[in-house]
Design a protein around this motif. Structure first.
Motif: not given
Length: 782
Positions: A121-138, A151-156, A167-172
């Motif tokens: 929700g909104r908290a996740s949206a603010l987090k997206l805007v405020e930082t450039n995160m590299y510890n991502v796995q999606r 669309t974000e789906v199960a990591l499988s 798209l496997l997004d691993l940050g860097k």
């Protein structure tokens, strides 16, 4: 929702503005987060196109977007907000209800290169805007032929299938995996979205890898397996396309919506074909497009309560019909209908709307600053101009079927008996660009017209296919064509000289000047008689004794200034200015005496307020389908597409123009004798009709299908036809003399045509052009 919440101030410098639900309030979303939608939220999206047309009745689009996990309170807050915002914006706003995964083309057009659905929700949206995160796995599932969504789906591995892109997004590191059944255009558009994610969320500092074939990208595959585990078994098949069929979209029904006491009555009024007069200004109407989309139309005189209830009524109709709750809704106001709504009617006339609702307005001349084309792309699109015309210009004219260069001092001085090639070279973003204009007059011959095209193809080959070609008809020159001659385009009657120079001016000549700026001024020679004058325009009269610059009473300052610029084209430095009503005697003597001419002031020409439309052509389902791309830009054109751009302009002449211009002076007919027209006399008294027209060598549309008369062609039979073997599967050089290669089938006899095409010529030529071409290709006549 807190109804006392102040409405936001609309930023006039931003075309797109978005608000998101937070604690039952709507707060603005930073521009950096645009295109990201969290499924627990609701959004309000406002698009106000900045354009000179906005003041001429352009409409804004207000979208209410619902995430699939959004709660009832978030929905109520967004609905309340959007209704108040719509009231504040006025009747020129089109309201849309959108649901996650089922948005309209209009909505998707705001977000290039695609939209991303995220969990939270909104908290996740603010987090997206405020930082450039590299510890991502999606893992993102990317779909869409024209409008791409992720669309974000199960990591499988179970999330994968053979027909889509992931798209496997691993940050860097970002790995795009392309399904073996995905098309190349889908791969290209998905990669554009991947690059956009890297640039927006990682500042361009992530590495991108692409897996097209797993056996050729073993290093990337190993990284995927380290995150997803080893894959067991085969992948799922492609996900079926659940898009709505064209037949379903064509099932249109119109309902009248009204209240009787405390009851809401929805009564079916008509089915297709719908007519515009069914919509009355004091009523509300619901248009059901086969359950694919619901439109609510509100008349100008409908009450505020009815307008406020439009959205809820449409939702109630969807529930009563048992349609999916994601069915798209569009609320339109009388006078601000979207193009998609208008095209569901048999015809839609702006003139009918003006008659129903006359507006008191005064048409004023608007001077558009061409120098702003680079900083205001909307202005450039409106004028159909790529720049201000200050690039390099080369001109050739067609003589003896070959192109001959025109001396630069004669550029812009065209002759009505010739065809011309105008090559314009300019730079855009540091790259050299070319436009080749093919100018053809109404008096040019068929041979010259064909030679014009052949020479254009040669120039294109010389420039390795880099030329953009534009066909220009005399009297219908586009603004950019006029601008490259800086308003000094003059069309002389007659043929060009040996070096492309204009015909010698040895007798009385009259020239009509029209325009106020360099991009809308043209000068054309007209018959030298008093009746050619128009009181609202400017004319040049050239005689053996003097050159007169005649200003009509109705012309204004901008016209006079441009006329003085055009004056430099004509010989002699002394130009005598003559005002209407103060002409010297010699002026009228040169024109053969006084004669009545139009004295009414003509209104200045208004730039068309009709927006161009872009369509994507596809036939993957076996049927040609045109899908409109709304709010399009250059990025919508790529090498995998076949596109059709409708600029809502025609080059055809009016009846008056044809009689007065193309047909030439009537006196020429009286000079013809019976001895000079044996063919005409021979046909006198014969039965008129299509068959007789064919015997005279005329095509179905009145154009001659051959360069020469059929009687001059070797191999013609007595009735003027050719045997099939002389036409079918024949190369251009092997055709009989005089046969038009674009219409080879025309030269068949009626019986041969019926045997080969299984239909008559009349039936064949009544078909759509693309259907004709398909049959000709199949049967060897293309």
């Amino acid at each position: 929702m807190d109804i006392s919440q102040d409405l936001p101030v609309i930023d006039s410098h931003r075309a797109l503005q978005i608000w998101i639900t937070e604690n039952l309030k709507m707060v603005p979303l930073p521009e950096r987060a645009h295109g990201n939608f969290f499924e627990e939220c609701c959004y309000v999206v406002l698009h106000v196109p900045w354009s000179p047309k906005v003041t001429q009745g352009g409409s804004s689009d207000l979208h209410y977007w619902i995430g699939k996990e959004a709660g009832a309170e978030a929905r109520e807050a967004a609905v309340s907000f959007v209704q108040r915002l719509q009231e504040d914006l006025g009747d020129q706003t089109v309201l849309h209800q959108e649901s996650q995964g089922h948005e309209s083309d209009c909505f998707h057009s705001f977000f290039r290169p695609g939209v991303i659905y995220r969990k939270g929700g909104r908290a996740s949206a603010l987090k997206l805007v405020e930082t450039n995160m590299y510890n991502v796995q999606r893992l993102l599932h990317i779909r869409g032929r024209k409008h791409v969504s992720a669309t974000e789906v199960a990591l499988s591995w179970n999330s994968f299938n053979k027909g889509d892109i992931f798209l496997l997004d691993l940050g860097k590191v970002m790995i795009q995996w392309n399904g073996p059944k995905a098309s190349i255009s889908e791969k290209a558009r998905a990669l554009t979205l991947t690059c956009s994610l890297r640039d927006r969320e990682r500042g361009g500092r992530a590495q991108i890898g692409v897996v097209d074939a797993e056996n050729e990208a073993t290093d990337l595959t190993r990284i995927m397996e380290a995150v997803l585990g080893c894959r067991s078994g085969s992948l799922c098949a492609s996900v079926p396309d659940n898009s709505v069929s064209q037949l379903q979209k064509g099932n249109v029904r119109l309902y009248h919506v009204c209240e009787k006491g405390t009851d809401l009555v929805i009564q079916e009024l008509a089915t297709r074909p719908l007519t515009q007069d069914l919509l009355q200004e004091d009523g509300c109407y619901l248009l059901d497009q086969g359950g694919f989309k619901i439109y609510m139309w509100q008349g100008r005189k409908s009450s505020p309560q009815e307008k406020k209830a439009a959205l809820s009524r449409a939702v109630g109709f969807i529930q009563a019909k048992g349609y999916p709750n994601y069915t798209n809704v569009e609320v339109v106001n009388d006078g601000a209908e979207s193009t998609a709504f208008q095209q569901l009617f048999w015809t839609w006339s702006k003139e009918l709307d003006r008659k129903k609702h006359p507006r008191k307005s005064k048409l004023t001349q608007v001077n558009l600053e061409v120098g702003k084309l680079h900083t205001q792309p909307e202005l450039a699109a409106q004028l159909r101009m790529v720049d201000d015309g200050s690039g390099k210009v080369e001109v050739w004219y067609i003589q003896d079927l070959q192109r001959q260069p025109v001396d630069p001092k004669h550029h812009g001085q065209l002759c009505s008996g010739n065809c011309y090639l105008v090559l314009y070279t300019y730079q855009r973003l540091g790259h050299v660009q070319y436009i080749l204009y093919l100018w053809k007059s109404h008096q040019s011959t068929v041979e010259d017209a064909k030679a014009l095209i052949c020479n254009a193809e040669e120039l294109d080959l010389m420039h390795q296919g880099a030329l953009v070609q534009g066909h220009v008809t005399m009297g219908r020159e586009p603004p950019h064509f006029l601008a490259i001659f800086q308003g000094r385009l003059v069309v002389f009657q007659g043929n060009a000289g040996s070096k492309g120079e204009r015909p010698p001016i040895s007798d009385t000549r009259l020239f009509h000047v029209q325009g106020t700026e360099s991009h809308n001024t043209r000068t054309v020679e007209v018959p030298a008689r008093a009746s050619s004058l128009i009181s609202s325009d400017v004319f040049f009269l050239i005689t053996s004794h003097a050159c007169y610059l005649w200003f009509g009473k109705g012309c204004h300052g901008d016209q006079r200034e441009m006329a003085r610029t055009v004056a430099t084209v004509f010989p002699g430095s002394n130009k005598e200015t003559v005002l209407e009503g103060q002409e010297p005697l010699h002026f009228w003597e040169a024109l053969g005496g006084r004669a009545p001419y139009p004295s009414n002031n003509r209104l200045p020409e208004e730039v068309s307020s009709i927006q161009p439309r872009l369509f994507e052509c596809s036939s993957h389902s076996g049927v040609l389908v045109l899908t409109e791309v709304v709010f399009f830009g250059q990025e919508d054109l790529d090498k995998y597409d076949v596109m059709l751009l409708d600029t809502c302009q025609e080059n055809s002449q009016s009846y008056e123009e044809m009689v007065g211009g193309s047909l030439g002076p009537g006196s020429a007919i009286s000079e013809m004798t019976a001895a000079g027209c044996p063919t005409l006399l021979a046909s006198k008294g014969s039965q008129d009709g299509p068959e007789n027209a064919r015997e005279l060598g005329l095509g179905v549309d009145g154009e001659s299908p051959s360069v020469n008369h059929p009687s001059s062609c070797s191999g013609w039979t007595v009735n003027g036809s050719l045997p099939p073997e002389r036409l079918m599967h024949q190369a251009l050089e092997d055709l009989p003399q005089g046969v038009d290669p674009a219409r080879k089938e025309f030269y068949l006899s009626d019986s041969d045509f019926q045997d080969i095409f299984r239909k008559s010529k009349e039936e064949f030529y009544s078909m759509a052009k693309w259907k004709q071409q398909q049959e000709k290709k199949k049967l060897g006549f293309f």
